[in-house]
Design an enzyme around this catalytic site. Sequence first.
Site, PDB file in Angstrom:
ATOM      1  CE  LYS A   1      -3.633  -2.490  -0.371  1.00  0.00           C
ATOM      2  NZ  LYS A   1      -4.288  -3.271   0.650  1.00  0.00           N
TER       3      LYS A   1
HETATM    4  C1  LIG Z   1      -5.361  -4.415   0.966  1.00  0.00           C
HETATM    5  C2  LIG Z   1      -6.838  -4.279   0.935  1.00  0.00           C
HETATM    6  C3  LIG Z   1      -7.646  -4.634   2.021  1.00  0.00           C
HETATM    7  C4  LIG Z   1      -7.133  -5.349   3.216  1.00  0.00           C
HETATM    8  O1  LIG Z   1      -6.107  -4.702   3.846  1.00  0.00           O
HETATM    9  P1  LIG Z   1      -5.270  -5.490   4.969  1.00  0.00           P
HETATM   10  O2  LIG Z   1      -4.562  -4.404   5.698  1.00  0.00           O
HETATM   11  O3  LIG Z   1      -4.350  -6.415   4.244  1.00  0.00           O
HETATM   12  O4  LIG Z   1      -6.233  -6.224   5.819  1.00  0.00           O
HETATM   13  C5  LIG Z   1      -8.991  -4.368   1.973  1.00  0.00           C
HETATM   14  N1  LIG Z   1      -9.555  -3.815   0.880  1.00  0.00           N
HETATM   15  C6  LIG Z   1      -8.832  -3.490  -0.200  1.00  0.00           C
HETATM   16  C7  LIG Z   1      -9.504  -2.856  -1.367  1.00  0.00           C
HETATM   17  C8  LIG Z   1      -7.456  -3.730  -0.218  1.00  0.00           C
HETATM   18  O5  LIG Z   1      -6.738  -3.441  -1.306  1.00  0.00           O
END
Ligand SMILES: *Cc1c(COP(=O)(O)O)cnc(C)c1O
Length: 387
Positions: A189
Amino acid sequence: MSNQLPFLPFALPEIGEEEIAEVVDTLRSGWLTTGPKAKRFEVEFAAFLGDPALHCMGVNSATAGLHLALEALGIGPGDEVITTTHTFTATAEVVRYLGADTVLVDIDPDTLCIDVSAAEAAITPRTKAIIPVHFGGLAADMQSLLALAERCGLKIVEDAAHALPATSGGRVIGTLGSDITVFSFYANKTITTGEGGMVVTRDSALAERMKVMRLHGINRDAFDRFRSKAPSWYYEVIAPGFKYNLTDIAAAIGLVQLTKLRRFLERRQYLAARYHDALRSLPLILPANPSNGDVHAWHLYVIRLASVAKVTRDELIQALSERGIGTSVHYIPLHRQPYWRDRYRLAPEMFPHSDAAYQSMVSIPLFTAMTDGDQDRVIAALHEALG
Ligand SMILES: *Cc1c(COP(=O)(O)O)cnc(C)c1O
């Protein structure tokens, strides 16, 4: 392999000596779990969003945060929550954790975000909330969604996993009029803590519930008020809570990443603009720019093959792979995943825009640590494969 160039992944975190030093400092401090750095990270995150009055709560994943959000809103058996089929399963699974039903709807073919009229058409007397996803870092149509929620008495929980930072109507995602917003610090991210997330709300009661449920349903305020009388070992459990707290080790990484976020955003914007220019002449649908000067977080750069392209999506992925370039597909829509397909008897024809996007889309490398030279390789490979 014919070329000696190293493999270029589609995403990589940018971790510097500062993050390493901050983690070492945490390890030496003796305070490894949730403590002073997790607290500071929350305070500085609120400051970054530009509203120190926001309640920001660190959690060990965005998935945990989405679960806490729906729990705090009272979502339970018999309820329905509407979200987009074009997302990661985490967005939808948290509804099922609570015994409620997930109602998947199609996307807008330009933005790849939830189609607000499809969401409206899916509302029933059981509908309690909508979870928009800011796909790739481009804000969903929040003005329409918030108006719809207001009109129909629904809650809005933003899955802002891609949207740090982004704006909608000039306002920063996390500070809009929705009930709760959830960010992710997963490794790919826009900033990372390895694993982690942040839950944001303006509502003190929701914040209080999520704080309690984040850590085993332990209510600290109940005895903080009487701290002078209660011994330090005393606590009260008021609900069967979860173990969703963010560690100080993770927060240490996040504190440093947050100081770099402006620079990270500028780099992503620069790379996205460069892709736009260099790929314009190819038979591709390039990702939409935000309207009226809003900020796109550019978490992903998703290209789609135009109908005139002479290669398939899979052939394009293969051609890039042969040139040492990593890609991904965001996403295999949920209506094509066995669990969701079978549970709700879903078929691709029910989601024509998402399904067409899926069949033509490729996420190409976009991360802050990639060089202009790395990007030139991707551009050249796309011209070779598609030109
Ligand atoms: C990465 C992601 C999540 C989950 O995030 P985590 O921190 O890994 O639990 C949820 N929704 C979307 C759209 C994502 O890209």
